[in-house]
Write a protein that holds these residues in place. Structure first.
Motif, PDB file in Angstrom:
ATOM      1  N   LEU A  34       0.794  -1.226   0.000  1.00  0.00           N
ATOM      2  CA  LEU A  34       0.000   0.000   0.000  1.00  0.00           C
ATOM      3  C   LEU A  34       0.827   1.276   0.000  1.00  0.00           C
ATOM      4  O   LEU A  34       0.424   2.282  -0.579  1.00  0.00           O
ATOM      5  N   LYS A  35       1.995   1.268   0.662  1.00  0.00           N
ATOM      6  CA  LYS A  35       2.786   2.493   0.781  1.00  0.00           C
ATOM      7  C   LYS A  35       3.304   2.978  -0.571  1.00  0.00           C
ATOM      8  O   LYS A  35       3.713   4.134  -0.705  1.00  0.00           O
ATOM      9  N   GLY A  87      -1.319   5.099   0.354  1.00  0.00           N
ATOM     10  CA  GLY A  87      -0.235   4.890   1.310  1.00  0.00           C
ATOM     11  C   GLY A  87      -0.260   5.902   2.435  1.00  0.00           C
ATOM     12  O   GLY A  87      -0.119   5.544   3.610  1.00  0.00           O
ATOM     13  N   ASN A  88      -0.451   7.189   2.092  1.00  0.00           N
ATOM     14  CA  ASN A  88      -0.493   8.241   3.107  1.00  0.00           C
ATOM     15  C   ASN A  88      -1.667   8.047   4.060  1.00  0.00           C
ATOM     16  O   ASN A  88      -1.531   8.163   5.281  1.00  0.00           O
ATOM     17  N   LEU A  89      -2.841   7.755   3.484  1.00  0.00           N
ATOM     18  CA  LEU A  89      -4.044   7.580   4.300  1.00  0.00           C
ATOM     19  C   LEU A  89      -3.919   6.367   5.211  1.00  0.00           C
ATOM     20  O   LEU A  89      -4.252   6.433   6.404  1.00  0.00           O
ATOM     21  N   THR A  90      -3.408   5.272   4.668  1.00  0.00           N
ATOM     22  CA  THR A  90      -3.270   4.045   5.467  1.00  0.00           C
ATOM     23  C   THR A  90      -2.309   4.252   6.624  1.00  0.00           C
ATOM     24  O   THR A  90      -2.562   3.819   7.751  1.00  0.00           O
ATOM     25  N   SER A  91      -1.196   4.929   6.361  1.00  0.00           N
ATOM     26  CA  SER A  91      -0.224   5.178   7.421  1.00  0.00           C
ATOM     27  C   SER A  91      -0.824   6.012   8.548  1.00  0.00           C
ATOM     28  O   SER A  91      -0.607   5.725   9.731  1.00  0.00           O
ATOM     29  N   ASP A 136       7.244  11.970   2.472  1.00  0.00           N
ATOM     30  CA  ASP A 136       7.357  11.728   1.030  1.00  0.00           C
ATOM     31  C   ASP A 136       8.292  12.736   0.374  1.00  0.00           C
ATOM     32  O   ASP A 136       9.068  12.393  -0.526  1.00  0.00           O
ATOM     33  N   LEU A 137       8.219  13.984   0.822  1.00  0.00           N
ATOM     34  CA  LEU A 137       9.106  15.016   0.278  1.00  0.00           C
ATOM     35  C   LEU A 137      10.554  14.759   0.699  1.00  0.00           C
ATOM     36  O   LEU A 137      11.486  14.967  -0.086  1.00  0.00           O
ATOM     37  N   TYR A 142       8.344   4.285  -6.407  1.00  0.00           N
ATOM     38  CA  TYR A 142       7.192   4.464  -5.522  1.00  0.00           C
ATOM     39  C   TYR A 142       6.287   5.563  -6.080  1.00  0.00           C
ATOM     40  O   TYR A 142       6.768   6.626  -6.481  1.00  0.00           O
ATOM     41  N   LYS A 143       4.981   5.314  -6.098  1.00  0.00           N
ATOM     42  CA  LYS A 143       4.040   6.301  -6.628  1.00  0.00           C
ATOM     43  C   LYS A 143       3.530   7.207  -5.508  1.00  0.00           C
ATOM     44  O   LYS A 143       2.390   7.099  -5.057  1.00  0.00           O
ATOM     45  N   THR A 144       4.367   8.102  -5.053  1.00  0.00           N
ATOM     46  CA  THR A 144       3.965   9.039  -4.011  1.00  0.00           C
ATOM     47  C   THR A 144       3.484  10.342  -4.646  1.00  0.00           C
ATOM     48  O   THR A 144       3.650  10.561  -5.858  1.00  0.00           O
ATOM     49  N   ILE A 145       2.907  11.210  -3.834  1.00  0.00           N
ATOM     50  CA  ILE A 145       2.370  12.470  -4.351  1.00  0.00           C
ATOM     51  C   ILE A 145       3.458  13.338  -4.992  1.00  0.00           C
ATOM     52  O   ILE A 145       3.274  13.839  -6.108  1.00  0.00           O
TER      53      ILE A 145
END
Length: 301
Positions: free
Chosen positions: A140-141, A147-151, A192-193, A204-207
């Motif tokens: 999920l991350k 990923g953000n919401l789950t964390s 993430d930043l 990784y597909k982060t924002i």
């Protein structure tokens, strides 16, 4: 004079504390104790609440499962940490991967065992919590937004089990949870930043990776702005006593944090903001006492 074998043992102990994030577990234990004593059982004597065997079984199950969660997260993030945190990664590698996995399974088994001392439902809850932490680390991350919401949700789940145990569900708990979730979501975006380089390399597909740093900052500032909503609701519509000063403080400081976020350019800037946000969360945990500070003196019996 410390011998070489003693140095190795000391380094491995430090590595263990680093991997399981001992400070985070200590903070969660404090959060659970204060939540139980000042929010979920405000009328019961403190001695009765804090000496409850079931409460301590739940706290033990929480500490063990979170330690296991950090271990499995470290296991999956080894490559990324080598890029983003090379110094800490070297310390973490003092423990072999096989040792980490063995510790992970032992901690999880012990966590469910501790929870089963309270009830079968508690054991089921922690089994689900452990599975979700694993699935977050494994899959999920890497998924944008999810990923953000789950964390953020995982971070508050150990508090939810106390709500169920004490059978004390009220609207003020929901508002507090909304405020905390927004802070935690902001923290995840900052992470993430911070970790942009490693996320880019490993796909990784982060924002920040998908939408860019500028849009990530805008979303972060929006999350910070949204914290004002539950803060004002708590101040205006609930009797939170001296804890209102914590929310006054956060509403005064967070806009400055948003400005710093917009101006941030280097990883060091994000690390500073992350540290400040973490400090705000720590202060918030201990500010729970301000809901009824006299209880610490007169509320024991």
């Amino acid at each position: 004079m410390v011998s070489r074998p003693q140095k190795i043992i000391l380094l491995k102990l430090l590595s263990l504390v680093s991997v399981v994030r001992g400070y985070a577990i200590a903070l969660m234990i404090a959060a659970q104790l204060f939540t139980a004593a000042f929010i979920l059982s405000p009328e019961a004597p403190l001695s009765e609440v804090l000496l409850s065997g079931n409460l301590w079984w739940l706290i033990l199950a929480t500490a063990l499962s979170i330690a296991g969660g950090y271990i499995i997260n470290n296991f999956y993030d080894q490559e990324k940490d080598l890029i983003n945190r090379p110094r800490r990664s070297k310390l973490d590698q003092m423990l072999r991967q096989q040792t980490k996995l063995s510790g992970y399974f032992i901690l999880n088994f012990a966590s469910v065992l501790a929870a089963s001392a309270v009830s079968f439902q508690a054991a089921l809850f922690f089994s689900g919590f452990i599975f979700l932490m694993w699935y977050y680390s494994h899959r999920l991350k890497k998924i944008i937004f999810i990923g953000n919401l789950t964390s953020a949700i995982l971070s508050v789940m150990p508090l939810f089990i106390l709500v169920v145990y004490f059978k004390s569900f009220s609207s003020i708990i929901v508002v507090h949870a909304c405020f905390l979730l927004l802070l935690l979501a902001s923290r995840e975006l900052l992470k993430d930043l911070e970790n942009l380089t490693g996320d880019l390399v490993l796909g990784y597909k982060t924002i920040p990776v998908v939408y860019g740093v500028r849009w990530a900052k805008i979303i972060g500032i929006l999350l910070i702005a949204l914290t004002f909503v539950p803060s004002m609701v708590l101040i205006l519509y609930y009797d939170i006593h001296a804890m209102r000063y914590y929310f006054y403080m956060t509403m005064a400081i967070l806009p400055y944090g948003a400005l710093l976020l917009w101006r941030a350019r280097e990883r060091r800037d994000y690390l500073i903001l992350h540290a400040l946000l973490r400090l705000g969360i720590i202060v918030g945990v201990f500010s729970i006492v301000l809901l009824n500070p006299e209880r610490l003196i007169y509320g024991w019996f």
